[in-house]
Design an enzyme around this catalytic site. Structure first.
Site, PDB file in Angstrom:
ATOM      1  N   GLU A 218      -1.615  -2.174  -8.281  1.00 23.36           N
ATOM      2  CA  GLU A 218      -2.782  -2.523  -7.473  1.00 23.36           C
ATOM      3  C   GLU A 218      -3.244  -1.291  -6.727  1.00 23.36           C
ATOM      4  O   GLU A 218      -2.486  -0.329  -6.551  1.00 23.36           O
ATOM      5  CB  GLU A 218      -2.461  -3.674  -6.510  1.00 23.36           C
TER       6      GLU A 218
ATOM      7  N   SER B 208       0.833  -1.195   0.000  1.00 24.00           N
ATOM      8  CA  SER B 208       0.000   0.000   0.000  1.00 24.00           C
ATOM      9  C   SER B 208       0.872   1.251   0.000  1.00 24.00           C
ATOM     10  O   SER B 208       1.743   1.409  -0.855  1.00 24.00           O
ATOM     11  CB  SER B 208      -0.962  -0.037   1.204  1.00 24.00           C
TER      12      SER B 208
ATOM     13  N   HIS C 191      -4.325  -5.635  -1.608  1.00 24.14           N
ATOM     14  CA  HIS C 191      -4.991  -5.362  -0.337  1.00 24.14           C
ATOM     15  C   HIS C 191      -5.956  -6.462   0.103  1.00 24.14           C
ATOM     16  O   HIS C 191      -6.575  -6.351   1.153  1.00 24.14           O
ATOM     17  CB  HIS C 191      -5.765  -4.047  -0.435  1.00 24.14           C
TER      18      HIS C 191
END
Length: 342
Positions: free
Chosen positions: A244, A113, A312
């Site tokens: 992502e 992230s 995630h």
């Protein structure tokens, strides 16, 4: 020439830090569960100085967060450094990291992230292979069986026993196995008391032939915060780009993919690995991130592996950044084909 960290051994110390959001404060039950899980697996844990600290949206000031990371970098007993969670502001630490100490004593740096900024920044500044993979609280605080699958990838990719077995077989490629189930179900962490519901998994290999290239990338939204800086590795001809994101609306995803097109990224990469998008908001269009990417590409022939589980969602597969990967679109396989540890 890439720098490689040593593999983890039983009894090694894993240091954890909070480069952005204060997860040790807002999710104390999950934090304790995560610590206990890794300790039961035979690792010692060293808490970063900001553990239990909160400055509203972050764990501490920019300098405090950089100091927390540097203490772990400079500690010879710490062999792996894992983030507790991401957030939004890890990029603020990049000018203050002790890169010289990491070059002198390479260690495993892992997270995902917002920590993409640190993983790519460290790789750009040092050549150290970093790892897009689980975070302490977010990943190892999950319940079985999902947490066990995430740890299995962590152990296979990063721990000495598995890595030595591979080397004894003359370093054959590491082939990823698709998890049978996955989830992006959202449950309040402090009230969660059981495993999340899952659904059947599916990877889509859109393309033909065998593609080889350097694996690079991570969280797309985070990369925008380091793009054009010395901390963003230059996208090279033939790279395999991992992308992502999470909790975004379709309009934001279109903007992000279009940014890459405007920067000429899709003219250089040989393939794209598109991770699952946690709780994607399609704004009632019925479209998915893959549909948006295909529209932005507008017929540009870039092969895509869609739905990869380094993202995630749970479980999470560890992905080394800065190593050679191979995607066989005919056989529908993805492998790591160069060393990622020493």
């Amino acid at each position: 020439m890439a720098i490689l960290a040593p593999a983890l051994k039983q009894g090694d110390t894993i240091g954890f830090f909070s480069p952005s959001s204060p997860a040790t404060c807002f999710a104390p039950k999950r934090f304790e569960r995560a610590k206990a899980y890794l300790q039961q697996k035979g690792f010692n844990l060293k808490a970063g100085k900001l553990t239990g600290q909160s400055d509203y949206y972050r764990s501490g000031s920019i300098q405090q967060r950089a100091d927390e990371l540097n203490v772990l970098i400079r500690d010879p007993q710490v062999r792996c450094i894992i983030s507790t969670i991401g957030g939004n502001n890890s990029n603020a630490l990049l000018p203050y990291i002790d890169y010289a100490a990491l070059k002198k004593d390479p260690k495993i740096i892992i997270g995902y992230s917002d920590v993409t900024a640190l993983l790519l920044g460290i790789y750009a500044q040092t050549g150290l292979v970093t790892f897009y993979g689980p975070a302490l609280v977010a990943s190892f605080g999950e319940y079985p069986p999902l947490v066990d699958e995430t740890f299995a990838s962590f152990e296979t990719l990063l721990c000495e026993t598995a890595y030595e077995s591979r080397r004894q077989k003359q370093n054959p490629p590491y082939r990823y196995q698709m998890p049978e189930q996955w989830t992006d179900v959202k449950i309040d962490w402090e009230n969660q008391c059981e495993a999340k519901l899952t659904q059947a998994n599916d990877w889509q290999f859109i393309g033909n032939g065998v593609i080889k290239g350097r694996v690079i990338g991570g969280n797309l939204n985070t990369m925008a915060g380091i793009w054009g800086s010395p901390y963003m590795p230059e996208i090279q001809q033939g790279d395999i780009l991992l992308l992502e994101d999470c909790l975004k609306g379709i309009e934001t995803v279109e903007r992000s993919f279009s940014h890459l097109k405007l920067c000429g990224v899709f003219d250089k990469v040989s393939a794209i690995i598109l991770g699952k998008h946690e709780l994607f908001d399609d704004k009632r269009t019925g479209r998915q991130p893959l549909d948006v990417l295909m529209e932005v590409l507008n017929g540009q022939p870039v092969p895509i592996l869609n739905g990869f589980d380094s993202c995630h969602t749970h479980p999470m597969l560890v992905t080394p950044l800065g190593v050679e990967g191979t995607i066989d679109f005919d056989q529908q396989t993805i492998c790591i084909t160069s060393p990622w540890l020493k």
